[in-house]
Design a protein around this motif. Structure first.
Motif, PDB file in Angstrom:
ATOM      1  N   ARG A  30      -4.118   1.812  -4.719  1.00 34.99           N
ATOM      2  CA  ARG A  30      -4.111   2.449  -3.417  1.00 34.99           C
ATOM      3  C   ARG A  30      -5.525   2.684  -3.040  1.00 34.99           C
ATOM      4  NH1 ARG A  30      -3.232   9.138  -3.845  1.00 34.99           N
ATOM      5  NH2 ARG A  30      -3.189   8.677  -1.725  1.00 34.99           N
ATOM      6  N   LYS A  31      -6.658   2.345  -4.032  1.00 33.42           N
ATOM      7  CA  LYS A  31      -8.042   2.141  -3.349  1.00 33.42           C
ATOM      8  C   LYS A  31      -8.464   0.881  -3.095  1.00 33.42           C
ATOM      9  CE  LYS A  31      -9.682   6.553  -4.340  1.00 33.42           C
ATOM     10  NZ  LYS A  31     -10.320   7.508  -3.616  1.00 33.42           N
ATOM     11  N   MET A  49       2.509   1.503  -3.331  1.00 36.84           N
ATOM     12  CA  MET A  49       1.575   2.178  -4.585  1.00 36.84           C
ATOM     13  C   MET A  49       1.519   3.585  -4.183  1.00 36.84           C
ATOM     14  SD  MET A  49       0.952  -0.154  -6.530  1.00 36.84           S
ATOM     15  CE  MET A  49       2.744  -0.696  -6.309  1.00 36.84           C
ATOM     16  N   GLU A  50       1.251   4.139  -2.990  1.00 35.12           N
ATOM     17  CA  GLU A  50       0.721   5.450  -2.559  1.00 35.12           C
ATOM     18  C   GLU A  50       1.796   6.457  -3.201  1.00 35.12           C
ATOM     19  OE1 GLU A  50      -0.736   8.334   0.914  1.00 35.12           O
ATOM     20  OE2 GLU A  50      -0.437   6.320   1.500  1.00 35.12           O
ATOM     21  N   ALA A  89      -1.084   2.770  -9.988  1.00 33.19           N
ATOM     22  CA  ALA A  89      -0.844   2.884  -8.584  1.00 33.19           C
ATOM     23  C   ALA A  89      -2.145   3.677  -7.961  1.00 33.19           C
ATOM     24  CB  ALA A  89       0.219   4.019  -8.287  1.00 33.19           C
ATOM     25  N   GLN A  90      -2.748   4.687  -8.934  1.00 30.16           N
ATOM     26  CA  GLN A  90      -4.014   5.099  -8.350  1.00 30.16           C
ATOM     27  C   GLN A  90      -5.231   4.405  -8.015  1.00 30.16           C
ATOM     28  OE1 GLN A  90      -4.418   8.318  -7.433  1.00 30.16           O
ATOM     29  NE2 GLN A  90      -2.837   9.677  -8.304  1.00 30.16           N
ATOM     30  N   ALA A 112       0.831  -1.061  -0.008  1.00 30.07           N
ATOM     31  CA  ALA A 112       0.065  -0.088   0.121  1.00 30.07           C
ATOM     32  C   ALA A 112       0.704   1.151   0.162  1.00 30.07           C
ATOM     33  CB  ALA A 112      -0.784  -0.027   1.121  1.00 30.07           C
ATOM     34  N   ALA A 113       1.869   1.183   0.773  1.00 25.23           N
ATOM     35  CA  ALA A 113       2.775   2.394   0.767  1.00 25.23           C
ATOM     36  C   ALA A 113       3.454   2.332  -0.628  1.00 25.23           C
ATOM     37  CB  ALA A 113       3.930   2.196   1.896  1.00 25.23           C
ATOM     38  N   ALA A 160       1.927   6.619  -6.630  1.00 26.68           N
ATOM     39  CA  ALA A 160       0.791   7.544  -7.160  1.00 26.68           C
ATOM     40  C   ALA A 160       1.065   9.018  -6.936  1.00 26.68           C
ATOM     41  CB  ALA A 160      -0.513   7.172  -6.241  1.00 26.68           C
ATOM     42  N   GLY A 214      -8.291   1.863   3.092  1.00 26.32           N
ATOM     43  CA  GLY A 214      -7.614   2.693   3.776  1.00 26.32           C
ATOM     44  C   GLY A 214      -8.456   4.112   4.010  1.00 26.32           C
ATOM     45  N   ARG A 222      -5.573   9.766   5.480  1.00 27.57           N
ATOM     46  CA  ARG A 222      -4.552   9.122   6.080  1.00 27.57           C
ATOM     47  C   ARG A 222      -3.802   9.841   7.139  1.00 27.57           C
ATOM     48  NH1 ARG A 222      -2.313   6.215   8.417  1.00 27.57           N
ATOM     49  NH2 ARG A 222      -1.150   4.233   7.793  1.00 27.57           N
TER      50      ARG A 222
END
Length: 583
Positions: free
Chosen positions: A150-151, A94-95, A146-147, A91-92, A98, A460, A464
């Protein structure tokens, strides 16, 4: 420091200082050996942008790259770099992507895992991921991926599996690990894998990433080119993957139904006809995800996940926390109940006074239209509310078509900047549905979220940064290695040979008899203290081609042949190195 300050705090904890000084002379020669082979082979078999990408991202064959320098060069085509240590949470990762950052694992694989390492390292991230980003279509795809990723909803089981994979990879990469430690790590991974009860969105997204950005091929099925970073950074698998024995499958959304083992070569690979096609497959996958579908289908996913996720109402209000339960009437969602710290947001910003400290014990709300209304409460103007008797200081009863009843005294309203109604606050409030009491006056203030449908559910918290710490992946930093006096001595020999090679290149050293004797002296030290070291012997053989005296080259050749015969895997590396020198 400026770049780091621009990152959200929950991502900064994964960023480390590259600390270039920790790379040993052996590390530098491992990098050089790998890059020489990769560049030679991939100049023919990789996507055409690969070699151009190496140059544009500042990646040199002879030395491990400086991640900051790479970042400065990559800014020219829209990317920045940050150094991380080993595995960071998907997740990190990918964020960060993004946000336009390429995370680069600053660790360097050992000589024992020269061909392939299951743990992320600078060969994989820098020489694998970075060069392909110079292609505009692929770069656009990766940002879009990535967008979407992250979802994705990640489950508690995903986190346990990730941790087991990370531990196994770290143990296998650590030269000090015992067979017993490796066995226990493998058993843990097997145990966790066997306990997976459902396939999450995050898993499907990770599979697509694996079969594209990590292990993707591009072009025709009978003559594909390599673009996946896992292949571009693996000397062995970059060659074996094109063998007819490895099945080639046209890339479709069906790739998400193929699991993978990061510790083994892949039995099949997927071929995309173009980078643009990657975006088409991604869009097909995104259409199936909860952030697009919403409703009861999305709620079911986050209920199974048992992690912090976000439910967005059609009013735009976002509720972030762990979903405990939900109720439906027919096909319509009727009520939501969250447990533990919960956050209320609008447009990804926490509403003032509605953070996790205020909603520390959970949050519940009805969903749907009022019985006597044909539009969502969120669309009610002040006049509409007054017409229904919904006024500050008035005691009202709101009856929803989905069966919920809210009875209490109105104390306030919260609207969005565009006047959309987001919350109605009550005191002395009772909430019931079907004979079940969902909220009692003794529990305090009741902030009723306003919304008649759920268009989106995603992974998430919405804000955040404001949400604070979650049951997140632990930020692990691989400790700096401590070297014995013998290994420090070995490093000094590697450095001496490296210095000689560079001095010959810049003309400050002459290839004469004195130099030949000096190199022969290094060989004698190897024979005395490091009889199985093949990489430095390969360097000595390379330098022997540049000096006039060849009388000790035969000794190097014989010793390399003996080492190759005693270890087939090392033998492959020796032969590959010699072939480069010959050709």
């Amino acid at each position: 420091m400026e770049r780091l300050a621009m990152l959200p705090s929950h991502l900064r904890k994964y960023v480390v200082d590259q600390d270039y000084s920790r790379y040993t002379p052996v590390d530098q020669e491992v990098w050089r050996h790998i890059l020489r082979q990769l560049k030679s082979y991939l100049s023919v078999h990789a996507h055409p942008c690969y070699c151009d990408g190496l140059e544009k991202t500042g990646i040199e064959v002879d030395r491990i790259p400086d991640i900051k320098v790479m970042g400065e060069k990559m800014e020219k085509f829209g990317w920045r770099t940050v150094a991380v240590s080993g595995f960071i949470p998907p997740a990190a990762f990918m964020e960060l992507q993004a946000l336009g950052y390429l995370p680069i694992a600053s660790d360097m694989r050992t000589i024992d895992h020269l061909g392939y390492t299951p743990a992320p390292d600078i060969v994989h991230e820098a020489a694998g991921h970075a060069p392909i980003l110079v292609d505009e279509e692929f770069s656009a795809y990766l940002r879009s991926y990535a967008q979407v990723a992250r979802k994705a909803i990640i489950s508690r089981e995903d986190m346990d599996l990730y941790e087991a994979i990370r531990i196994l990879s770290d143990v296998k990469e650590d030269p000090n690990s015992t067979p017993e430690q490796i066995r226990k790590a493998e058993e843990r991974l097997t145990r966790v894998s066997n306990s997976i009860s459902h396939i999450s969105e995050a898993t499907y997204l990770s599979r697509m990433n694996w079969w594209t950005a990590e292990y993707g091929l591009i072009g025709s099925l009978d003559n594909p080119k390599i673009f996946g970073a896992g292949l571009l950074s693996s000397v062995g698998e970059s060659k074996s993957c094109l063998d007819p024995k490895v099945k080639k499958i046209p890339l479709t959304i069906d790739c998400i139904n193929y699991s993978y083992d990061i510790t083994e070569p892949q039995p099949q690979l997927f071929v995309t006809p173009s980078f643009q096609h990657l975006g088409d497959v991604l869009e097909e996958l995104a259409k199936q995800m909860a952030f697009r579908v919403g409703g009861a289908e999305g709620l079911k996913k986050i209920l199974l996940a048992k992690t912090v996720n976000t439910v967005q109402l059609n009013s735009g209000l976002q509720i972030s926390g762990k979903l405990k339960d939900y109720a439906v009437t027919g096909s319509e969602v009727a009520y939501l109940q969250f447990e533990g710290p919960t956050q209320l947001c609008y447009q990804d910003r926490e509403l003032e006074g509605h953070g996790t400290s205020y909603h520390s014990h959970g949050f519940g709300c009805p969903v749907g239209l009022l019985e006597d209304a044909d539009k969502c409460l969120s669309k009610f103007t002040d006049e509409d509310l007054k017409a229904k008797g919904i006024k500050v200081g008035e005691r009202v009863e709101l009856v929803f078509k989905t069966g919920a009843r809210v009875k209490g005294t109105v104390t306030g309203f919260t609207r969005a900047p565009d006047s959309t109604l987001l919350l109605i606050t009550f005191k002395d409030c009772t909430v019931t549905r079907g004979g079940q009491t969902l909220f009692e006056p003794s529990w305090g203030v009741y902030d009723m979220a306003v919304g008649s449908s759920i268009p989106s559910v995603y992974g998430g918290p919405a804000d955040r940064e404001a949400y604070g710490e979650t049951d997140d992946f632990v930020a692990k930093i691989i400790p700096r290695k401590q070297w014995s006096p013998l290994m420090q001595y070995k490093h000094s020999l590697y450095q001496e040979v490296r210095d000689i090679r560079e001095a010959l290149r810049d003309g400050s050293l002459r290839p004469d008899e004195a130099l030949s004797s000096r190199l022969e002296g290094v060989l004698q030290k190897l024979e005395s203290d490091f009889p199985n070291d093949w990489l430095l012997r390969l360097n000595l053989y390379e330098l022997s081609l540049e000096v006039p005296s060849e009388w000790w080259r035969g000794r190097v050749t014989i010793e390399l042949e003996n080492i190759a015969q005693s270890d087939p895997l090392v033998g492959d590396q020796i032969r590959a190195g010699l072939n480069l020198l010959v050709h």
